[in-house]
Design an enzyme around this catalytic site. Structure first.
Site, short mmCIF file in Angstrom:
data_model
loop_
_atom_site.label_atom_id
_atom_site.label_comp_id
_atom_site.label_asym_id
_atom_site.label_seq_id
_atom_site.Cartn_x
_atom_site.Cartn_y
_atom_site.Cartn_z
N ALA A 1 19.55 -50.42 -5.47
CA ALA A 1 19.96 -51.81 -5.26
C ALA A 1 20.52 -52.43 -6.53
O ALA A 1 21.07 -53.53 -6.49
CB ALA A 1 18.76 -52.62 -4.76
N ASP A 2 20.40 -51.73 -7.62
CA ASP A 2 20.84 -52.27 -8.91
C ASP A 2 22.35 -52.55 -8.91
O ASP A 2 23.15 -51.68 -8.55
CB ASP A 2 20.50 -51.26 -10.01
CG ASP A 2 21.02 -51.69 -11.35
OD1 ASP A 2 20.32 -52.46 -12.01
OD2 ASP A 2 22.14 -51.27 -11.73
N ILE A 3 22.71 -53.74 -9.32
CA ILE A 3 24.11 -54.15 -9.24
C ILE A 3 24.99 -53.31 -10.16
O ILE A 3 26.13 -52.98 -9.82
CB ILE A 3 24.24 -55.67 -9.55
CG1 ILE A 3 25.57 -56.22 -9.08
CG2 ILE A 3 24.02 -55.98 -11.00
CD1 ILE A 3 25.65 -56.42 -7.61
N LEU B 1 24.44 -50.16 -11.15
CA LEU B 1 24.58 -48.81 -10.59
C LEU B 1 25.55 -48.82 -9.41
O LEU B 1 26.41 -47.94 -9.29
CB LEU B 1 23.21 -48.28 -10.15
CG LEU B 1 23.21 -46.86 -9.59
CD1 LEU B 1 23.69 -45.85 -10.63
CD2 LEU B 1 21.82 -46.48 -9.09
#
Length: 293
Positions: free
Chosen positions: A247-249, A251
């Site tokens: 969910a990391d923006i 990544l």
DNA sequence: GGCCAGGCTAGCA
DNA sequence: TGCTAGCATGGC
């Protein structure tokens, strides 16, 4: 105290420390080919420098300050863990050759290892501060936090800041962090967490022996720690090899750009693409983040 | 000025 | 169980 650390190759000190240069503030300094920072020893603050050993293959660590001679083995282990000197990246590279999109990124960074923070507490606090903020501002807040709450050490006539211990942060009031431009909730998360540790109700070191899913469960039960923060601690604090913070923006941006996707992929899409990186998804994530600059 | 940042919680359906 | 507004402020 001088300590030689053998390395497991491939290991590139230049690639490995490159990332740290962007964190250069009061506790991280990179000069004349050596990486410097303060750590906490048994008797108090110590100054650590790590560089490539010019006399034989490996790293050379120098420790300044009042270190207990009996502490040498322990310090050696801590520094080796921080710098990943015994981590073998070869199986990861072998597998990644099968991914024609990701492999060129990796090939440009052969020998890039992850340098951990000096403690799980430091890692967790920095990660909480970084939630939802651009990295530049997050770095500013971390620096202000260290200046406010950290103590100082004197080494060879120089004054260095030391990342605060939980006990020091536990004494702060929420408004102390508000004045540094923390929002109210983030101030609460960090001070409440520090109080739990200072009161002996939470021991982060016990996480070391637990499997990933149990660490996730214990951490996300704490207010202010969600999935992303727990995944970051597993990767950057405990060096667990197979986490994918999908969910990391950052990544998602990196995957979208590298794989030439028309739009930024969502969490499930990143998870699908990343399946083939198992059981080394942490390393894939780390190398992908590095492409963001 | 507006939108986005290496998210999380609380409140609501 | 799943969805979303609100958070604070810098960077671009």
């Amino acid at each position: 105290m001088r300590i030689h650390l053998p390395l497991r190759y491939p290991y590139s000190f230049a690639h490995t420390t490159k990332r740290l240069k962007s964190f250069e503030k009061s506790i991280y300094v990179y000069r004349e080919g050596a990486f410097w920072r303060t750590i906490r020893g048994r008797k108090g603050p110590l100054l650590l420098s790590v560089a490539e050993d010019s006399e034989r293959p490996g790293l050379i660590a120098e420790i300044f300050g009042e270190a207990d001679p009996e502490e040498e083995e322990e310090l050696k282990g801590r520094i080796a863990h921080m710098f990943g000197t015994d981590v073998d990246l070869t199986p990861f590279y072998e597998q990644m050759r099968q991914d024609p999109v990701l492999w060129p990124v990796i090939e440009q960074r052969i020998g890039m290892h992850l340098v951990l923070d000096a403690s799980l507490y430091e890692c967790l606090v920095k990660t909480i501060i970084s939630q939802q903020l651009n990295l530049s501002f997050a770095g500013t807040l971390i620096e202000r936090f260290i200046q406010l709450a950290g103590d100082t050490g004197q080494f060879a006539g120089e004054t260095w800041k030391v990342f605060p211990a939980a006990e020091q942060v536990a004494c702060l009031r929420y408004e102390d962090l508000r004045h540094l431009q923390f929002n109210q909730r983030k101030a609460e998360y960090i001070i409440d967490l520090s109080r739990l540790i200072a009161e002996g109700k939470l021991d982060l070191e016990t996480l070391t022996g637990l499997p990933d899913d149990e660490v996730m469960k214990k951490l996300t039960a704490l207010r202010g720690i969600g999935r992303w923060t727990a995944e970051c601690l597993l990767m950057f604090g405990l060096r667990r090899p197979d986490l994918l913070p999908a969910a990391d923006i950052g990544l998602r941006n990196a995957v979208g750009r590298l794989y030439g996707l028309p739009a930024r992929p969502d969490e499930s899409e990143v998870r699908r693409i990343g399946e083939k990186w198992a059981p080394y998804r942490s390393y894939a994530t780390f190398y992908l983040w590095d492409t963001l600059g």
